[in-house]
Structures are given as C-alpha cells and as structure tokens.
Enzyme design. Structure first.
Site, PDB file in Angstrom:
ATOM      1  N   LYS A  18       9.309   2.564  -5.657  1.00  0.00           N
ATOM      2  CA  LYS A  18       9.881   3.265  -4.509  1.00  0.00           C
ATOM      3  C   LYS A  18      10.336   2.292  -3.426  1.00  0.00           C
ATOM      4  O   LYS A  18      11.410   2.441  -2.840  1.00  0.00           O
ATOM      5  CB  LYS A  18       8.850   4.218  -3.934  1.00  0.00           C
ATOM      6  CG  LYS A  18       9.107   4.698  -2.499  1.00  0.00           C
ATOM      7  CD  LYS A  18       7.905   5.424  -1.959  1.00  0.00           C
ATOM      8  CE  LYS A  18       8.090   5.853  -0.520  1.00  0.00           C
ATOM      9  NZ  LYS A  18       8.123   4.755   0.447  1.00  0.00           N
ATOM     10  N   ASN A  19       9.515   1.278  -3.160  1.00  0.00           N
ATOM     11  CA  ASN A  19       9.815   0.353  -2.075  1.00  0.00           C
ATOM     12  C   ASN A  19      10.933  -0.628  -2.421  1.00  0.00           C
ATOM     13  O   ASN A  19      11.390  -1.375  -1.552  1.00  0.00           O
ATOM     14  CB  ASN A  19       8.551  -0.408  -1.675  1.00  0.00           C
ATOM     15  CG  ASN A  19       7.544   0.489  -0.988  1.00  0.00           C
ATOM     16  OD1 ASN A  19       7.913   1.465  -0.348  1.00  0.00           O
ATOM     17  ND2 ASN A  19       6.268   0.179  -1.140  1.00  0.00           N
ATOM     18  N   ARG A  89      11.419   6.936   6.701  1.00  0.00           N
ATOM     19  CA  ARG A  89      11.269   5.667   7.394  1.00  0.00           C
ATOM     20  C   ARG A  89      12.293   4.649   6.890  1.00  0.00           C
ATOM     21  O   ARG A  89      12.840   3.849   7.665  1.00  0.00           O
ATOM     22  CB  ARG A  89       9.847   5.146   7.150  1.00  0.00           C
ATOM     23  CG  ARG A  89       9.606   3.707   7.559  1.00  0.00           C
ATOM     24  CD  ARG A  89       9.674   3.500   9.043  1.00  0.00           C
ATOM     25  NE  ARG A  89       9.542   2.089   9.403  1.00  0.00           N
ATOM     26  CZ  ARG A  89       9.611   1.617  10.627  1.00  0.00           C
ATOM     27  NH1 ARG A  89       9.831   2.448  11.625  1.00  0.00           N
ATOM     28  NH2 ARG A  89       9.482   0.332  10.873  1.00  0.00           N
ATOM     29  N   ASP A 113       5.749   7.909   7.184  1.00  0.00           N
ATOM     30  CA  ASP A 113       4.349   7.780   7.571  1.00  0.00           C
ATOM     31  C   ASP A 113       4.221   6.996   8.873  1.00  0.00           C
ATOM     32  O   ASP A 113       4.895   5.995   9.084  1.00  0.00           O
ATOM     33  CB  ASP A 113       3.560   7.028   6.490  1.00  0.00           C
ATOM     34  CG  ASP A 113       3.526   7.789   5.170  1.00  0.00           C
ATOM     35  OD1 ASP A 113       3.771   9.008   5.196  1.00  0.00           O
ATOM     36  OD2 ASP A 113       3.261   7.155   4.136  1.00  0.00           O
ATOM     37  N   ASP A 301      -1.643  -0.633   1.216  1.00  0.00           N
ATOM     38  CA  ASP A 301      -1.339   0.626   0.545  1.00  0.00           C
ATOM     39  C   ASP A 301      -2.465   1.082  -0.388  1.00  0.00           C
ATOM     40  O   ASP A 301      -2.503   2.254  -0.783  1.00  0.00           O
ATOM     41  CB  ASP A 301      -0.042   0.505  -0.259  1.00  0.00           C
ATOM     42  CG  ASP A 301       1.186   0.599   0.621  1.00  0.00           C
ATOM     43  OD1 ASP A 301       1.162   1.392   1.575  1.00  0.00           O
ATOM     44  OD2 ASP A 301       2.160  -0.120   0.371  1.00  0.00           O
ATOM     45  N   MET A 323      -3.887  -3.755   9.436  1.00  0.00           N
ATOM     46  CA  MET A 323      -2.489  -3.369   9.625  1.00  0.00           C
ATOM     47  C   MET A 323      -2.336  -1.969  10.213  1.00  0.00           C
ATOM     48  O   MET A 323      -1.636  -1.769  11.195  1.00  0.00           O
ATOM     49  CB  MET A 323      -1.741  -3.466   8.288  1.00  0.00           C
ATOM     50  CG  MET A 323      -1.704  -4.870   7.714  1.00  0.00           C
ATOM     51  SD  MET A 323      -0.818  -4.957   6.152  1.00  0.00           S
ATOM     52  CE  MET A 323       0.861  -4.690   6.710  1.00  0.00           C
TER      53      MET A 323
END
Length: 414
Positions: A18-19, A89, A113, A301, A323
């Site tokens: 996805k990223n 995002r 998110d 993540d 983070m």
C-alpha cells in the site's frame, strides 16, 4: 463480528505494498505518457487515489483490479477534489507532480490516520528548498511559477511521505538534488526504481542520502509492486496470537526481518523461506523491552499488533513508540477485554501476560490498531464487534475473506 477462540490455519498471499502504491500512482502524474502498475493492492486507499487522479484529468483503466493503466496526458486543474483529499493522507504526494505540471497546487486538509498529528512540515521544507512558496488559501497552497529548482537539503525528519514528496519534486527539477536524512524504507526504494524507469537518474536508493538527477522529460513505464511486508507481518502476528499455523506468501523475506527477529525473541516459532513466512503453533514469552526505530529498526506500524501478542505472552513487555502516541491510546480498549495494560505515558505501555481476553465491542480508530483489535478479538473468549471495518480495509485487501479462508468464525455485519 468475530467469534474468538479459533486457531487459524492455512495459507494466504498478500498483494502489493500500500505504501508503495500511492506514491507510484502519484508519480504517474509527472509524465504525459502511459504507465502500468501491476500487483496493485485492491484496497480502499488505492481506489481513492485513483479517483483523485481521474479528477485531475488522468485516464485510468483497471480500477478494482491488481493492474492499473494510468495516463495523465493533460492535467486539467491544480486543486484535487477536497472530499477525496479528506479521505486520504497520501493525497499530499500529489503536490510535487502538480507543481511540475501546473506550477501550482492547492490541497485541502489531508485525511487518513492521525491527521492532526502528522504535519506537512517536512513536505513544506523540501518544496520550499526547491523554489516552491506557500501562498494564501483556505488549505495548503504552493506555487512554483518559475518551475522547481534543484537543491541540496537535509530533511528535518526522515519522513517516508516527506522523502517521497521530495523525490517526486526533484525528478522534475532540472539538475542535481541531494536529499540527506532521507527515509530508507523498501517502499521509498520502489519509488526511486519507478522514477528511474520513467527516465530520472537516482543514486543512493535505500540509504539516508539520495541523489536525484532530474529535469529530463519523463516517459512511460511499468512496475510490479513488491508484496506488502506490513500486511504479511500482520497475518504472521495474527497466527501467533491464535497459536495457529499459517503460511504467508508474497512479501520479500528481507523486508520481514525486523518483525520476525522480534517474534523469535518472543519464542514464536516462525521462519522465512524466500518469500514465504511460516508461523507454527507457539507459546509466546514476554519481550522485556521493545522500541521502534527508523528503518531497518522495528516499524511503528507493528506496535499495536505486538502489544496484542504480548497479552498472550508469559511475562512483561515494555513497548516504546516514540513516533505516534495515538496508537497506544487506541489500545486502552483492551483493558476492557481483560488485558493487563499500564499506559506509562503517551509513548510507552507495559503489557503483562498471559491473560484471557473477553469479547466486546471495539473501535478501530486507525488502520494498524484496527487490525490489532481484530487479532485481539480472534484470541478472546466470546463474540466481539470491530467497527468500522472500512478503517482496516483502507490497507488490508479482502480481510474478511482471508480470515474465513484461515478458519476464523467471522461475519460482516450490516
């Protein structure tokens, strides 16, 4: 709806990362030639990015499939649809290509998110260094009427999307741009490789210093996405939480090592065989202390999922995610399931296990904690409801179908 207590068994194959998919789709906006992306994940975020590109004038074939044909022969406007931007995002990745093609980009507040925690500071720093300036407007508005300029810049944060924004802009800036303190994640490397395919020169992909030779007229190209190691690792943790036996195919073993090394420390029987992750029935143990880190450190993540696994592990685990604090706040719901959680502060949590979890209604507040709550529900006694499922489906393809194929007792509620 999930009926817990079922050991999961079987095999699944993950789709593309996805990223990587979102910045690769945005990169297609840099050229007026045809681009083809394969092994694209069939998830909601990809659908939203496709709609954004179409709104800007792109021709897209294959939406809803794993192969996308994208051509942005003309870019008809510089302001992406505000409603779509508010759902994603990754819409920030359109700024650089829009500046390259139109000289201007106006963006509504990006969604996704933790929208209030993830600022545009690194993006603004990189774009300003390349000659873009902020203009007055209801949302972030950038102008580069004289085009983007090559530069040498130290990024204040090794932000993944910030690095990708800089890469996309640098590919259009005529000359050499050096990015230092760049993100090193595998999906950033994929963006570099695709830009090379289109005609940009890239040196140092995968390191903290990346040099971009930009400004050439970019052409078309094809790219097959690597499997999503975050999704593959998630299924590995789900298997461990239920003490199941699951094989996960499709992600590169080298990308999974930051997770499997932690699982092995927790005495989870897992191994990598090429691009296959195997998890065997195990009795997990507490980890002691775990801190997130920049790649190839332990990814933030995975924090939520490891926290759930720690509830089923013998001993104490201190998890420090420097983070994002909101992921840990989302896990407070597990206390109502019977988990022994102590939230030290917004960034640290102590989990003591093992504990028997009880089913209950759960709120998936972000993509990764939503998947973690599904894992908790699978390990719990009784029935749980995890909602909204759409939060998880933003990044996990066919999540209900995959759970069913592994033997979970689940149903999609109306």
């Amino acid at each position: 709806m999930i009926q817990g207590g079922q050991r999961l068994e079987g095999r699944i194959t993950v789709e593309g990362n996805k990223n990587a998919a979102l910045p690769l789709m945005a990169a297609c906006l840099l050229t007026d030639q045809a681009c083809v992306l394969t092994n694209v994940p069939r998830i909601r975020d990809v659908d939203v990015m496709a709609a954004l590109l179409a709104d800007l004038g792109a021709e897209i074939d294959g939406i809803g499939t794993s192969t996308l044909h994208i051509r942005c022969a003309t870019v008809t406007k510089d302001e992406p649809d505000a409603a779509l931007v508010g759902r994603l995002r990754g819409s920030v990745l359109l700024i650089g290509p829009l500046l390259a093609r139109r000289g201007r980009a106006r963006l509504a507040a990006p969604g996704g998110d933790f929208p209030t925690r993830r600022t545009l500071a690194t993006h603004i720093q990189a774009l300003a260094a390349m000659g873009a300036r902020l203009a007055d407007g209801p949302g972030p508005t950038f102008e580069a009427p004289d085009g983007l300029k090559p530069t040498s810049i130290y990024l204040e944060e090794a932000s993944v999307t910030g690095t990708e924004t800089a890469l996309l802009a640098a590919a259009a800036a005529p000359g050499v741009t050096d990015l230092r303190h760049a993100a090193c994640e595998p999906h950033v490397v994929e963006v570099c490789r695709f830009l090379e395919t289109l005609g940009a020169g890239i040196e140092g992909a995968g390191s903290s210093t990346i040099r971009v030779h930009g400004g050439a007229r970019l052409g078309g190209g094809s790219h097959r996405l690597n499997g999503d190691y975050l999704e593959a690792g998630s299924w590995g943790v789900v298997a461990a939480v239920t003490r199941g036996a699951v094989e996960v195919a499709g992600a590169r073993g080298e990308d999974l090592e930051p997770l499997t090394s932690v699982l092995q420390r927790m005495r989870v029987q897992c191994r990598l065989d090429g691009d296959l992750l195997r998890v065997e029935p195990s009795v997990p143990a507490g980890l002691g202390r775990l801190a997130t880190g920049l790649w190839p450190g332990f990814p933030s993540d995975f924090v939520s999922l490891i926290a759930v696994l720690a509830t089923q592990a013998a001993g104490r685990t201190l998890i420090h995610d420097w983070m994002y604090e909101l992921r840990l706040f989302a896990l407070e719901q597990l206390s109502g399931m019977g988990a022994d959680f102590f939230l030290c502060d917004p960034h640290r949590i102590i989990v003591t296990g093992p504990t028997r979890l009880r089913g209950r209604s759960l709120d998936g507040r972000d993509l990764r904690s939503g998947m973690a709550l599904i894992a908790a529900a699978l390990a719990a006694d009784g029935e749980s409801a995890v909602r909204p499922l759409e939060t998880v489906e933003r990044g996990y393809a066919r999540v209900v179908e995959n759970l069913e194929s592994l033997g979970a007792r689940v149903a999609r509620a109306d």
